[in-house]
Design a protein around this motif. Structure first.
Motif, short mmCIF file in Angstrom:
data_model
loop_
_atom_site.label_atom_id
_atom_site.label_comp_id
_atom_site.label_asym_id
_atom_site.label_seq_id
_atom_site.Cartn_x
_atom_site.Cartn_y
_atom_site.Cartn_z
N MET A 115 -9.86 2.40 -3.97
CA MET A 115 -8.81 3.21 -4.49
C MET A 115 -9.27 4.10 -5.96
O MET A 115 -8.82 5.30 -5.94
N THR B 163 1.68 6.26 8.78
CA THR B 163 1.89 6.04 7.38
C THR B 163 1.02 5.10 6.66
O THR B 163 0.65 5.31 5.61
N LEU B 164 1.24 4.03 7.14
CA LEU B 164 0.57 2.76 6.65
C LEU B 164 -0.94 3.16 6.45
O LEU B 164 -1.67 2.79 5.64
N LEU B 165 -1.70 3.91 7.66
CA LEU B 165 -3.00 4.30 7.63
C LEU B 165 -3.40 5.23 6.52
O LEU B 165 -4.21 5.07 5.77
N ALA B 166 -2.26 6.17 6.20
CA ALA B 166 -2.73 7.19 5.44
C ALA B 166 -2.51 6.57 4.25
O ALA B 166 -3.18 7.09 2.93
N ALA B 167 -1.74 5.53 3.81
CA ALA B 167 -1.73 4.90 2.37
C ALA B 167 -2.99 4.09 2.13
O ALA B 167 -2.97 3.74 0.68
N ALA B 168 -3.75 3.57 3.09
CA ALA B 168 -4.54 2.62 2.61
C ALA B 168 -5.71 3.41 1.88
O ALA B 168 -6.12 4.58 2.30
N PRO B 169 -6.10 3.09 0.83
CA PRO B 169 -7.42 3.55 -0.15
C PRO B 169 -8.47 3.96 0.77
O PRO B 169 -8.92 2.86 1.81
N TYR C 42 4.97 5.03 11.69
CA TYR C 42 5.01 4.12 10.64
C TYR C 42 3.49 3.64 10.35
O TYR C 42 2.98 3.33 9.40
N ILE D 161 -6.02 1.16 15.17
CA ILE D 161 -6.54 1.74 13.85
C ILE D 161 -6.85 3.44 13.98
O ILE D 161 -6.66 4.30 13.19
N VAL E 143 0.66 -1.14 0.01
CA VAL E 143 -0.10 -0.03 -0.03
C VAL E 143 0.68 1.28 -0.16
O VAL E 143 0.50 2.25 -0.61
N VAL E 144 1.96 1.49 0.76
CA VAL E 144 2.76 2.59 0.64
C VAL E 144 3.44 2.94 -0.53
O VAL E 144 3.25 4.20 -1.04
N GLU F 225 -11.18 6.98 -4.73
CA GLU F 225 -10.28 8.02 -4.31
C GLU F 225 -9.59 8.74 -5.30
O GLU F 225 -9.45 9.96 -5.33
N ARG G 222 0.64 3.83 -3.16
CA ARG G 222 0.35 5.34 -3.13
C ARG G 222 1.16 6.21 -3.69
O ARG G 222 0.88 7.24 -4.18
N LEU H 26 -12.27 1.61 6.61
CA LEU H 26 -11.15 1.60 7.58
C LEU H 26 -11.43 2.20 9.03
O LEU H 26 -11.12 1.59 9.98
N LEU I 199 -5.42 -2.96 5.98
CA LEU I 199 -5.73 -2.78 7.30
C LEU I 199 -7.29 -2.62 7.78
O LEU I 199 -7.64 -3.08 8.84
#
Lengths: 285, 291
Positions: free
Chosen positions: A226, B262-268, B259, B252, A196-197, A229, A200, A270, B224
């Motif tokens: 995604m 970062t991971l959370l921000a990257a999740a769609p 980190y 969550i 995911v990182v 978004e 993005r 999420l 996540l």
């Protein structure tokens, strides 16, 4: 430079049907029409086997037997103002058209680089084919520039594919697709194999490059959150047909088709409420 | 069977799988250095609980799974089952495998295309002598298939893997993992190869089985959202270290480590429609304004 916001179409597909001529015949794409505008990101989603990749290949005339386009027309509206009937191009014209006007980042692109030649040779190849007038020095300059654009150290031009990480390989593929400044890029699950990182980062890169070059993107994936978004428009495919089309907002907040709603509900939120996702509440799938 | 009743007792009393100060170094071929894949990781998996292990590619998630399954040998540290160090060979290892099983990521690769579905479930039943008295092996195979919603079982058992969809194949893989009467399951990205519309069905199935059988599940994923909804605890790994660990909602909704954020921000997240586009445009506007 900014994206041309005028609603000017770049490619129009009308009533496209594609069949796999096997026994029994598989109608992979049925009577699909769609228009893509300049600088727009169109998200195409649906599950495996719904025909999304077949449709994308059809747009670029990459279908191979037993796949056959049985009907419909595809018109590319060139920047110069001329319309190109993609289905009518002969081999020579098609060769010139592909990659120059419409380029593609393939599914599993991480593995589509040639493992035994350097990145340089693979980038040069694009220019040798499409810009024969370019000299080696110019190719080198342009190749390095491209790598820089997608966020790869230009010195990696001397690397082989296996010396790059998955994300970097994907960036090289994007650089290659960008090489001739196409007006449309078709991306078939470009980030599925990445975590995911990195995913993005790559998508951000695509958005950034779109601002610079103003190309349109057909983005194919089954990751609906995604798509919502990042896309301007989203088309949902089911069994070879586009069952719903709309802006991301419309699809997300006001999906009409039952299948779209089911897809949307397949993704647990999420940060929101658990909603229907109580552990153990089994649905019969 | 004595072995079977002992297992029954253990299952009812729960049991724990404990990983203590686990370290794994991989040698790099042709170089004198080593790569530390996991660095001093400890956690306890209790029966009836699910722990989600999240992190990016290369963070060490799968090395933990492989260490638990004894597919790699840890460089340091211990793994204990019910408080006792696990056996590494012989009858002890066989007993361990009866208790701890794995569901692999790729149901297309983890089933042998040559053998019918029934065979895949029959093998562990025979190897671990896991058929209760008074039941034929066929009956047990059918019971397991029904338990994973593959019905009618008599129809499914003689089919070969290629005749099933991805989701059905993964159900077979789950039935196989359960066949020995396992108490702990390691599920390494069990749904990432499946179509989105059937992922939840498979996860819900795992969750139901877990409750029914009081299983301890280690759920490895980089998604996540499902980690949050399907596990009690989340462990976040980054470059071999567990950087954050806690109840799933806590991790969550209130992440502490950089980190994890970062991971959370990257999740769609479809809630952020158009946000990235606007951010990118704002960057360009700012750059243009500077010139």
């Amino acid at each position: 430079m900014s994206v041309d916001q005028k609603r000017e179409p770049v490619i129009t597909a009308r009533n496209v049907s594609i069949e796999y001529e096997v026994e029994p015949v598989v109608k992979a794409v049925r009577d699909v029409s769609l228009t893509l505008y300049r600088g727009e990101i169109l998200g195409l989603c649906g599950e495996s086997g719904c025909g999304k990749t077949t449709l994308a290949y059809g747009l670029n005339r990459l279908l191979r037997p037993p796949a056959l386009m049985t009907g419909g027309e595809i018109v590319f509206h060139d920047k110069s103002g001329t319309d190109i009937d993609v289905r009518a191009l002969d081999d020579q014209q098609m060769r010139a058209f592909r990659w120059d006007k419409v380029s593609m980042v393939f599914q599993g692109a991480m593995n589509s680089l040639n493992p035994v030649i350097k990145i340089r040779a693979q980038l040069f190849d694009v220019f040798t084919t499409h810009r024969p007038e370019m000299g080696n020095e110019e190719k080198e300059k342009r190749s390095r520039e491209l790598l820089g654009l997608v966020g790869v150290d230009p010195d990696r031009i001397d690397s082989y594919a296996h010396e790059l990480s998955g994300g970097m390989r994907q960036r090289v593929m994007i650089a290659m697709a960008l090489a001739l400044e196409p007006q449309l890029m078709i991306m078939d699950e470009p980030t599925t194999a990445l975590d995911v990182v990195v995913q993005r980062e790559i998508i951000r890169e695509i958005m950034r490059l779109r601002e610079i070059f103003g190309f349109a993107v057909v983005f194919i994936t089954h990751d609906l959150p995604m798509l919502l978004e990042i896309s301007d428009h989203v088309a949902v495919m089911l069994d070879g047909e586009i069952v719903e089309r709309g802006t991301s907002e419309e699809i997300y907040t006001n999906a009409q088709h039952e299948y779209t709603r089911r897809l949307l509900s397949s993704f647990p939120s999420l940060t929101g409420e658990r909603g229907g996702f109580v552990r153990g509440e089994e649905e019969v799938a | 069977m004595a072995d079977d009743s002992a297992q029954q007792v253990r299952r009812e009393s729960g049991g724990v799988l404990e990983v203590r100060n686990l370290v794994k170094d991989y040698k790099v071929r042709g170089a004198h250095k080593k790569i530390r894949a996991i660095n001093d990781v400890s956690f306890t998996l209790e029966a009836g609980k699910t722990i989600a292990l999240v992190g990016e590619s290369g963070s060490g998630k799968s090395t933990i799974a492989k260490s638990i399954m004894q597919l790699v040998k840890p460089s340091e540290g211990q793994i204990l089952l019910d408080g006792k160090p696990i056996a590494r060979h012989g009858a002890g290892l066989r007993r361990y495998r009866k208790d701890v099983q794995m569901v692999f990521q790729d149901p297309f690769g983890s089933l042998n295309p040559f053998h019918p579905v029934g065979h895949h479930i029959e093998r562990p039943l025979r190897i671990h002598r896991a058929v209760p008295e008074g039941m034929t092996i066929e009956e047990k195979v059918h019971e397991l298939l029904e338990r994973v919603n593959l019905t009618p079982a008599a129809d499914i058992a003689p089919r070969r893997p290629h005749e099933l969809s991805g989701g059905q194949r993964q159900r077979v893989a789950i039935a196989r993992a359960l066949a020995p009467g396992s108490r702990f399951l390691v599920a390494d990205e069990p749904v990432s190869m499946l179509d989105v519309s059937i992922r939840l069905g498979v996860l819900n199935l795992l969750a139901r089985l877990q409750r029914q059988e009081n299983l301890g599940v280690l759920y490895i994923t980089h998604d996540l959202a499902t980690a949050r909804h399907f596990s009690d605890e989340i462990m976040v790994m980054y470059r071999g270290d567990v950087v954050e660990q806690g109840p799933s909602d806590e991790v969550i909704l209130n992440p502490q480590h950089e980190y994890t954020k970062t991971l959370l921000a990257a999740a769609p997240n479809p809630e952020r429609i158009g946000q990235m586009r606007d951010e990118v445009r704002a960057e360009f506007a700012a750059a243009a304004a500077k010139d």
